[in-house]
Design a protein around this motif. Structure first.
Motif, PDB file in Angstrom:
ATOM      1  N   PHE A  81       0.977  -1.150   0.057  1.00 56.27           N
ATOM      2  CA  PHE A  81       0.061  -0.019  -0.163  1.00 56.27           C
ATOM      3  C   PHE A  81       0.725   0.839   0.588  1.00 56.27           C
ATOM      4  CE2 PHE A  81       1.301  -0.495   4.094  1.00 56.27           C
ATOM      5  CZ  PHE A  81       1.579   0.601   4.823  1.00 56.27           C
ATOM      6  N   SER A  82       0.047   2.301  -0.170  1.00 57.09           N
ATOM      7  CA  SER A  82       1.171   3.789   0.130  1.00 57.09           C
ATOM      8  C   SER A  82      -0.258   4.623   0.797  1.00 57.09           C
ATOM      9  CB  SER A  82       1.071   4.893  -1.647  1.00 57.09           C
ATOM     10  OG  SER A  82       2.098   3.531  -1.544  1.00 57.09           O
ATOM     11  N   ILE A  83       0.197   5.692   1.399  1.00 58.34           N
ATOM     12  CA  ILE A  83      -0.289   6.190   2.187  1.00 58.34           C
ATOM     13  C   ILE A  83      -0.225   7.593   2.105  1.00 58.34           C
ATOM     14  CG2 ILE A  83       0.965   5.582   4.562  1.00 58.34           C
ATOM     15  CD1 ILE A  83      -3.286   5.945   4.713  1.00 58.34           C
ATOM     16  N   GLY A  84      -0.948   8.902   2.521  1.00 62.09           N
ATOM     17  CA  GLY A  84       0.119   9.854   1.744  1.00 62.09           C
ATOM     18  C   GLY A  84      -1.268  11.255   2.807  1.00 62.09           C
ATOM     19  N   ALA A  85      -1.331  11.979   2.881  1.00 61.22           N
ATOM     20  CA  ALA A  85      -1.590  13.256   3.385  1.00 61.22           C
ATOM     21  C   ALA A  85      -1.498  14.077   2.311  1.00 61.22           C
ATOM     22  CB  ALA A  85      -1.530  13.831   4.839  1.00 61.22           C
ATOM     23  N   HIS A  86      -2.919  15.089   2.402  1.00 64.69           N
ATOM     24  CA  HIS A  86      -3.124  16.142   1.381  1.00 64.69           C
ATOM     25  C   HIS A  86      -3.899  16.905   1.774  1.00 64.69           C
ATOM     26  CE1 HIS A  86      -3.766  17.716  -3.078  1.00 64.69           C
ATOM     27  NE2 HIS A  86      -3.805  16.590  -3.751  1.00 64.69           N
ATOM     28  N   PRO A  87      -2.636  18.274   2.471  1.00 62.47           N
ATOM     29  CA  PRO A  87      -3.945  18.904   3.283  1.00 62.47           C
ATOM     30  C   PRO A  87      -3.617  20.713   2.702  1.00 62.47           C
ATOM     31  CG  PRO A  87      -1.909  18.105   4.328  1.00 62.47           C
ATOM     32  CD  PRO A  87      -2.189  17.779   3.468  1.00 62.47           C
ATOM     33  N   ALA A  88      -4.433  21.128   2.077  1.00 62.09           N
ATOM     34  CA  ALA A  88      -4.273  22.549   1.718  1.00 62.09           C
ATOM     35  C   ALA A  88      -4.500  23.466   1.636  1.00 62.09           C
ATOM     36  CB  ALA A  88      -5.856  22.930   0.541  1.00 62.09           C
ATOM     37  N   PHE A  89      -3.877  24.356   2.390  1.00 59.92           N
ATOM     38  CA  PHE A  89      -3.857  25.937   3.749  1.00 59.92           C
ATOM     39  C   PHE A  89      -3.830  27.340   2.702  1.00 59.92           C
ATOM     40  CE2 PHE A  89      -0.496  22.572   4.962  1.00 59.92           C
ATOM     41  CZ  PHE A  89      -1.263  22.197   6.014  1.00 59.92           C
ATOM     42  N   ALA A  90      -4.922  27.906   4.086  1.00 57.72           N
ATOM     43  CA  ALA A  90      -5.613  28.573   3.170  1.00 57.72           C
ATOM     44  C   ALA A  90      -4.085  29.993   3.179  1.00 57.72           C
ATOM     45  CB  ALA A  90      -6.969  29.405   3.759  1.00 57.72           C
ATOM     46  N   LEU A  91      -4.014  30.389   1.802  1.00 58.80           N
ATOM     47  CA  LEU A  91      -3.462  32.094   1.809  1.00 58.80           C
ATOM     48  C   LEU A  91      -3.837  32.663   1.046  1.00 58.80           C
ATOM     49  CD1 LEU A  91       0.032  29.956   0.100  1.00 58.80           C
ATOM     50  CD2 LEU A  91      -0.616  29.851   2.888  1.00 58.80           C
ATOM     51  N   PRO A  92      -4.280  33.817   2.452  1.00 52.88           N
ATOM     52  CA  PRO A  92      -5.186  34.600   1.876  1.00 52.88           C
ATOM     53  C   PRO A  92      -4.713  35.965   1.020  1.00 52.88           C
ATOM     54  CG  PRO A  92      -5.109  34.724   3.999  1.00 52.88           C
ATOM     55  CD  PRO A  92      -4.886  33.284   3.978  1.00 52.88           C
ATOM     56  N   GLY A  93      -4.844  36.980  -0.003  1.00 49.96           N
ATOM     57  CA  GLY A  93      -3.713  37.887   0.071  1.00 49.96           C
ATOM     58  C   GLY A  93      -2.851  37.920  -1.299  1.00 49.96           C
ATOM     59  N   ASN A  94      -2.022  38.292  -1.284  1.00 53.80           N
ATOM     60  CA  ASN A  94      -0.970  38.081  -2.138  1.00 53.80           C
ATOM     61  C   ASN A  94      -0.110  36.892  -2.109  1.00 53.80           C
ATOM     62  OD1 ASN A  94       0.806  38.418  -4.599  1.00 53.80           O
ATOM     63  ND2 ASN A  94       1.545  40.086  -4.057  1.00 53.80           N
ATOM     64  N   PHE A  95       0.091  35.830  -2.853  1.00 51.21           N
ATOM     65  CA  PHE A  95       0.513  34.658  -3.138  1.00 51.21           C
ATOM     66  C   PHE A  95       1.899  34.588  -2.878  1.00 51.21           C
ATOM     67  CE2 PHE A  95       2.542  30.778  -5.182  1.00 51.21           C
ATOM     68  CZ  PHE A  95       1.214  29.196  -4.302  1.00 51.21           C
ATOM     69  N   GLU A  96       2.933  36.137  -3.775  1.00 50.36           N
ATOM     70  CA  GLU A  96       3.861  35.540  -3.228  1.00 50.36           C
ATOM     71  C   GLU A  96       4.481  36.559  -2.422  1.00 50.36           C
ATOM     72  OE1 GLU A  96       4.972  37.167  -7.075  1.00 50.36           O
ATOM     73  OE2 GLU A  96       4.851  35.651  -8.480  1.00 50.36           O
ATOM     74  N   ASN A  97       3.373  37.336  -0.960  1.00 48.13           N
ATOM     75  CA  ASN A  97       4.068  37.179  -0.111  1.00 48.13           C
ATOM     76  C   ASN A  97       4.203  36.603   0.913  1.00 48.13           C
ATOM     77  OD1 ASN A  97       3.476  40.216  -0.485  1.00 48.13           O
ATOM     78  ND2 ASN A  97       1.411  39.973   0.442  1.00 48.13           N
ATOM     79  N   TYR A  98       4.022  35.189   0.417  1.00 58.27           N
ATOM     80  CA  TYR A  98       4.460  33.599   0.865  1.00 58.27           C
ATOM     81  C   TYR A  98       6.117  32.654   0.788  1.00 58.27           C
ATOM     82  CZ  TYR A  98      -0.085  34.191   2.853  1.00 58.27           C
ATOM     83  OH  TYR A  98      -1.908  34.841   3.095  1.00 58.27           O
ATOM     84  N   SER A  99       6.553  32.854   1.512  1.00 55.29           N
ATOM     85  CA  SER A  99       7.741  31.592   1.026  1.00 55.29           C
ATOM     86  C   SER A  99       7.871  30.122   1.718  1.00 55.29           C
ATOM     87  CB  SER A  99       9.016  32.334   1.843  1.00 55.29           C
ATOM     88  OG  SER A  99       9.016  32.610   2.972  1.00 55.29           O
ATOM     89  N   ILE A 100       8.322  29.791   1.583  1.00 52.89           N
ATOM     90  CA  ILE A 100       8.433  28.034   2.421  1.00 52.89           C
ATOM     91  C   ILE A 100       9.625  27.784   2.993  1.00 52.89           C
ATOM     92  CG2 ILE A 100       6.312  26.819   1.724  1.00 52.89           C
ATOM     93  CD1 ILE A 100       8.176  25.628  -0.233  1.00 52.89           C
ATOM     94  N   GLN A 101      10.230  27.480   4.115  1.00 52.97           N
ATOM     95  CA  GLN A 101      11.646  27.247   4.994  1.00 52.97           C
ATOM     96  C   GLN A 101      11.722  25.552   5.039  1.00 52.97           C
ATOM     97  OE1 GLN A 101      12.420  29.565   8.282  1.00 52.97           O
ATOM     98  NE2 GLN A 101      14.148  30.265   7.517  1.00 52.97           N
ATOM     99  N   PHE A 102      12.446  24.689   4.445  1.00 57.22           N
ATOM    100  CA  PHE A 102      12.843  23.580   5.042  1.00 57.22           C
ATOM    101  C   PHE A 102      13.743  23.286   6.625  1.00 57.22           C
ATOM    102  CE2 PHE A 102      12.342  22.577   0.679  1.00 57.22           C
ATOM    103  CZ  PHE A 102      11.226  21.503   1.133  1.00 57.22           C
ATOM    104  N   ASP A 103      12.714  22.755   6.992  1.00 57.25           N
ATOM    105  CA  ASP A 103      14.047  22.688   8.966  1.00 57.25           C
ATOM    106  C   ASP A 103      15.839  21.939   8.529  1.00 57.25           C
ATOM    107  OD1 ASP A 103      13.560  19.791   7.784  1.00 57.25           O
ATOM    108  OD2 ASP A 103      13.270  19.234  10.501  1.00 57.25           O
ATOM    109  N   LYS A 104      15.732  21.326   7.136  1.00 57.25           N
ATOM    110  CA  LYS A 104      17.625  21.126   7.302  1.00 57.25           C
ATOM    111  C   LYS A 104      17.937  21.766   5.944  1.00 57.25           C
ATOM    112  CE  LYS A 104      17.745  17.657   9.939  1.00 57.25           C
ATOM    113  NZ  LYS A 104      16.353  16.833  11.585  1.00 57.25           N
ATOM    114  N   GLU A 105      19.489  21.919   5.928  1.00 51.11           N
ATOM    115  CA  GLU A 105      19.907  22.552   4.349  1.00 51.11           C
ATOM    116  C   GLU A 105      19.919  21.295   4.020  1.00 51.11           C
ATOM    117  OE1 GLU A 105      23.153  25.421   5.225  1.00 51.11           O
ATOM    118  OE2 GLU A 105      21.971  26.629   6.612  1.00 51.11           O
TER     119      GLU A 105
END
Length: 283
Positions: free
Chosen positions: A137-161
């Motif tokens: 089997f495979s199992i996965g999550a697919h949560p969609a997070f609301a990002l109001p306003g200008n999409f390009e105001n947002y960024s993402i950051q991983f915890d490890k380089e």
């Protein structure tokens, strides 16, 4: 049927159809889950089981028989049973039926346990193999997070380089083509151009959490210590971002079609249980 769990910090609402998280609000009533506007995408946070992504020809072979399964499997489109409820937690169950056995010939029970603890919502998957043979089997999550306003105001950051190389999809299958994410001062700015070829697929990640920031201010983190793979996705001009911890992903064109040979597949022994957990942390 909708079930609400809450504490002093969070209120989560789960729909028994698909055991899908459809709302997560903080004590100030701010909503973090995408509303499901069908103009862009009608889902909120579907559960992907017993496959993640797309099978080559939407089919696979097991014991010399060909079975058909549509994208992301059937769990997201089935009614779950609420089997345990407390103020701060709820457990949902889906068991194999004649209908599921015609597409996926394994006796299983999938339990999904939602728990709020301070500013964390944890989602635990328990997959029980109730048959007398190994189960793939495979199992996965697919949560969609609301990002109001200008999409390009947002960024993402991983915890490890690390060098962040992702695979591109081609006709819903994983291609051999890869690209690298450009990191600016430790962060990856979000643009719709990033997703012009669909989702970003990370087969293996060192990082085990990802933070969404607005104007460089962290507001939400997804922790996925158990999960080896990750998808990140949105639709053009849509005000949401999906952060998707996965065990498994779409087929490649080279896939043999044998379910047990599928890249990223998980195997649980007879009469055994597989467990995994991720969490959404409101910052």
């Amino acid at each position: 049927m909708k079930t609400v769990i809450k504490n002093a910090y969070l209120t989560a609402t789960i729909n028994s159809f698909g055991a899908e998280l459809c709302s997560l609000k903080n004590k100030d009533n701010n909503e973090y889950i995408w509303e499901g506007n069908p103009e862009f995408w009608s889902k909120h946070s579907p559960v992907l089981f017993p496959i993640v992504g797309t099978l080559k020809n939407n089919s696979y072979q097991y014991n010399e028989t060909v079975y058909n399964l549509s994208r992301h499997g059937f769990a997201r489109d089935m009614e779950f049973k609420l089997i345990d409820k407390k103020e701060d937690s709820a457990t949902f169950s889906l068991q194999s039926t004649e209908e599921t056995l015609s597409a996926y010939p394994f006796q299983f029970e999938l339990q999904i346990i939602y728990t709020v603890d301070n500013s964390n919502l944890s989602i635990e998957y328990k997959i029980m193999n109730n048959g007398n043979s190994k189960m793939a089997f495979s199992i996965g999550a697919h949560p969609a997070f609301a990002l109001p306003g200008n999409f390009e105001n947002y960024s993402i950051q991983f915890d490890k380089e690390q060098s962040l190389e992702y695979y591109l999809l081609e006709n819903d299958l994983i291609s051999n083509q890869t690209k690298k994410l450009e990191i600016q001062e430790g962060q990856i700015p979000l643009t719709y151009e990033l997703f012009k070829n669909d989702a970003l697929i990370f087969k293996i990640l060192k990082s085990k959490s990802l933070t969404i920031l607005e104007n460089r201010n962290p507001f939400l983190r997804v922790n996925f210590k158990d999960f080896p793979s990750l998808g990140i996705w949105t639709k053009m001009n849509a005000p949401f971002l999906c952060i998707e911890p996965w065990f498994g992903y779409s087929d490649t064109n080279e896939n043999s079609g044998n379910l047990f040979e599928k890249e990223g597949i998980q195997v649980v022994e007879e009469n055994s249980t597989f467990r995994s957990e991720f969490s959404i942390e409101v910052l």
